[in-house]
Design an enzyme around this catalytic site. Structure first.
Site, PDB file in Angstrom:
ATOM      1  CG  ASP A  82      -1.941   0.930   1.214  1.00 15.52           C
ATOM      2  OD1 ASP A  82      -2.459   1.304   0.136  1.00 15.52           O
ATOM      3  OD2 ASP A  82      -2.326   1.267   2.420  1.00 15.52           O
ATOM      4  CG  HIS A  83      -0.496   4.802   0.161  1.00 16.04           C
ATOM      5  ND1 HIS A  83      -0.637   5.776  -0.701  1.00 16.04           N
ATOM      6  CD2 HIS A  83      -1.625   4.588   0.777  1.00 16.04           C
ATOM      7  CE1 HIS A  83      -2.082   5.934  -0.508  1.00 16.04           C
ATOM      8  NE2 HIS A  83      -2.586   5.311   0.453  1.00 16.04           N
ATOM      9  CG  HIS A 180      -5.288   8.088   3.037  1.00 17.77           C
ATOM     10  ND1 HIS A 180      -4.803   8.762   2.116  1.00 17.77           N
ATOM     11  CD2 HIS A 180      -5.515   6.897   2.738  1.00 17.77           C
ATOM     12  CE1 HIS A 180      -4.889   7.554   1.025  1.00 17.77           C
ATOM     13  NE2 HIS A 180      -4.967   6.692   1.364  1.00 17.77           N
ATOM     14  N   GLY A 181      -7.978   8.460   6.845  1.00 17.39           N
ATOM     15  CA  GLY A 181      -8.099   8.718   8.323  1.00 17.39           C
ATOM     16  C   GLY A 181      -9.592   8.794   8.568  1.00 17.39           C
ATOM     17  CG  HIS A 213      -5.864   4.754  -2.045  1.00 13.97           C
ATOM     18  ND1 HIS A 213      -4.779   4.156  -1.196  1.00 13.97           N
ATOM     19  CD2 HIS A 213      -5.809   4.173  -3.251  1.00 13.97           C
ATOM     20  CE1 HIS A 213      -4.074   3.500  -1.795  1.00 13.97           C
ATOM     21  NE2 HIS A 213      -4.606   3.338  -3.395  1.00 13.97           N
ATOM     22  N   GLY A 214      -8.861   5.665   1.068  1.00 12.05           N
ATOM     23  CA  GLY A 214      -9.631   6.493   1.842  1.00 12.05           C
ATOM     24  C   GLY A 214     -11.238   6.107   2.027  1.00 12.05           C
ATOM     25  CB  ALA A 215     -13.121   3.420   0.715  1.00 10.74           C
ATOM     26  CG  ASN A 256      -7.366   0.865  -0.668  1.00  6.69           C
ATOM     27  OD1 ASN A 256      -7.498  -0.011  -1.461  1.00  6.69           O
ATOM     28  ND2 ASN A 256      -5.995   1.422  -0.952  1.00  6.69           N
ATOM     29  CG  ASP A 258      -5.665   0.948   7.852  1.00  2.53           C
ATOM     30  OD1 ASP A 258      -5.886   0.379   8.754  1.00  2.53           O
ATOM     31  OD2 ASP A 258      -4.447   1.548   7.663  1.00  2.53           O
TER      32      ASP A 258
HETATM   33  P1  13P Z   1      -9.044   4.807   5.049  1.00  7.32           P
HETATM   34  O1  13P Z   1      -8.199   5.673   6.127  1.00  7.32           O
HETATM   35  O2  13P Z   1     -10.032   5.579   4.697  1.00  7.32           O
HETATM   36  O3  13P Z   1      -9.367   3.447   5.874  1.00  7.32           O
HETATM   37  O4  13P Z   1      -8.215   4.547   3.988  1.00  7.32           O
HETATM   38  C1  13P Z   1      -7.284   3.368   3.826  1.00  7.32           C
HETATM   39  C2  13P Z   1      -6.420   3.526   2.580  1.00  7.32           C
HETATM   40  O5  13P Z   1      -6.536   4.074   1.549  1.00  7.32           O
HETATM   41  C3  13P Z   1      -5.270   2.661   2.578  1.00  7.32           C
HETATM   42  O6  13P Z   1      -4.647   2.894   1.424  1.00  7.32           O
HETATM   43  O1  G3H Z   2      -3.535   4.877   3.555  1.00  2.57           O
HETATM   44  C1  G3H Z   2      -2.865   4.638   4.661  1.00  2.57           C
HETATM   45  C2  G3H Z   2      -2.981   3.652   5.191  1.00  2.57           C
HETATM   46  O2  G3H Z   2      -4.116   3.668   6.271  1.00  2.57           O
HETATM   47  C3  G3H Z   2      -1.903   2.859   5.926  1.00  2.57           C
HETATM   48  O3  G3H Z   2      -1.668   3.821   7.027  1.00  2.57           O
HETATM   49  O4  G3H Z   2       0.766   4.251   6.744  1.00  2.57           O
HETATM   50  O5  G3H Z   2      -0.196   4.541   9.076  1.00  2.57           O
HETATM   51  O6  G3H Z   2       0.167   2.352   8.080  1.00  2.57           O
HETATM   52  P1  G3H Z   2      -0.076   3.828   7.827  1.00  2.57           P
HETATM   53 ZN    ZN Z   3      -4.395   4.692   0.602  1.00  8.71          ZN
END
Ligand code: 13P
Ligand code: G3H
Ligand code: ZN
Length: 311
Positions: A82-83, A180-181, A213-215, A256, A258
């Site tokens: 990821d990223h 994100h977040g 992402h950011g979902a 995605n 998280d």
């Molecule tokens: P969230 O913070 O919305 O869960 O996004 C996660 C993400 O995009 C991981 O790459």
């Molecule tokens: O998009 C980011 C993910 O939530 C991963 O977060 O870099 O803190 O592991 P992290």
């Molecule tokens: Zn992401």
């Protein structure tokens, strides 16, 4: 079953009008909660690892945990970076057993993004690994990439064809209003995604898998539990699930998640420790966090992604 790439998963998801959940993993309980839910629901799955996760848990531990999950659950699983911030981390994950990597060049200029993405694609494809690129910037914070609200920008549909054809990427992450977040919208702000931009991009890239992402949708149920058990998460707001369901029915093949996992795990741990200050056996609180992760992922697969019984 061995690890798979996302090629077949995305083809079926595109045709079937559903999406594959890409869940971030950082420890054993998270891997178990996610994979048990997907296994019971017979859903394909992407487990993704960030640079921060590798720093926290160590690359080898994470790969071995995912390999254990493959033995325990008879479903297709892709292991994804990821990223990825540069060529080196992508190469390290490709050489270290991942089947998919993301090169996130979205903070570079268009030309520099193309150059680094193309370099990763050439190396990855020579090893049978698939690549996700990104165009457009999402607001929010990850360990290695930080984008302020002011710098966030929607993806320009005019750029996508050139980006995909010059880089050879297998999927494309776009910015249409997710971030994100756990704080995606300001209190009082109406959550909104730019489905018009997604539609434009889909016209320019027919049959091409798009990534969101950011979902996370930031379940108010878990926010409430955290608030009631000594936490402070007031004003956490996510993407409404009906919008994600709409995205999953379209060209979006990977969603995605998280932050939702973090909230589920933390709600469980807080609940046990707040109500039972004498508890000190990690299994006592981690098992509640793990059960929350499992039920969250089951809910996403069934009600948001639509990937149940698609393995
Ligand atoms: P969230 O913070 O919305 O869960 O996004 C996660 C993400 O995009 C991981 O790459
Ligand atoms: O998009 C980011 C993910 O939530 C991963 O977060 O870099 O803190 O592991 P992290
Ligand atoms: Zn992401």
């Amino acid at each position: 079953m061995a690890l798979v790439t996302t090629t077949e998963m995305f083809k079926k998801a595109y045709e079937g009008g559903y999406a594959i959940g890409a869940f971030n993993v950082n420890n054993m309980e998270i891997v178990q909660g996610i994979t048990e839910a997907a296994g019971e629901l017979n859903s394909p799955l992407i487990l993704q690892v960030s640079a921060g996760a590798r720093k926290y848990a160590n690359h080898t531990y994470l790969v071995k945990l995912v390999e254990a999950a493959l033995i325990e659950n008879d479903i297709p699983i892709a292991l994804h970076l990821d990223h990825g911030a540069d060529f080196e981390i992508c190469k390290s994950c490709i050489d270290g057993g991942f089947t998919s990597v993301m090169i996130d060049g979205s903070h570079h200029s268009f030309e520099d993004n193309i150059a680094v993405t193309k370099k990763v694609v050439e190396y990855a494809h020579s090893k049978g690994v698939v690549v996700e690129g990104e165009l457009g910037k999402l607001a929010g914070v990850e360990d290695d990439v930080k984008v302020s609200d002011a710098d966030a920008a929607y993806t320009h549909p005019d750029e996508v064809e050139e980006f995909v054809s010059r880089t050879g990427v297998d999927s494309l992450a776009i910015a249409i209003g997710t971030s994100h977040g756990a704080f995606k919208f300001k209190p009082g702000q109406k959550p909104m995604l730019r489905f018009d931009i997604l539609e434009e991009i889909t016209k320019r890239l027919p049959n091409f898998p798009i990534v969101l992402h950011g979902a996370s949708s930031v379940s108010q149920e878990y926010v409430k539990i955290i608030q009631e058990n000594g936490g402070n998460l007031a004003d956490a707001i996510g993407i409404p699930e009906d919008m994600l369901r709409q995205a999953a029915r379209s060209a979006v093949c990977k969603i995605n998640i998280d932050s939702d996992l973090r909230l589920a795990m933390t709600a469980g741990v807080r609940e046990v420790l707040w109500n039972n200050p004498a508890a000190f056996d990690p299994r006592e609180y981690l098992k509640v966090g793990r059960a929350n992760v499992k039920s969250l992922v089951a809910h996403k697969i069934t009600n948001v992604l639509g990937s149940d019984n698609k393995a």
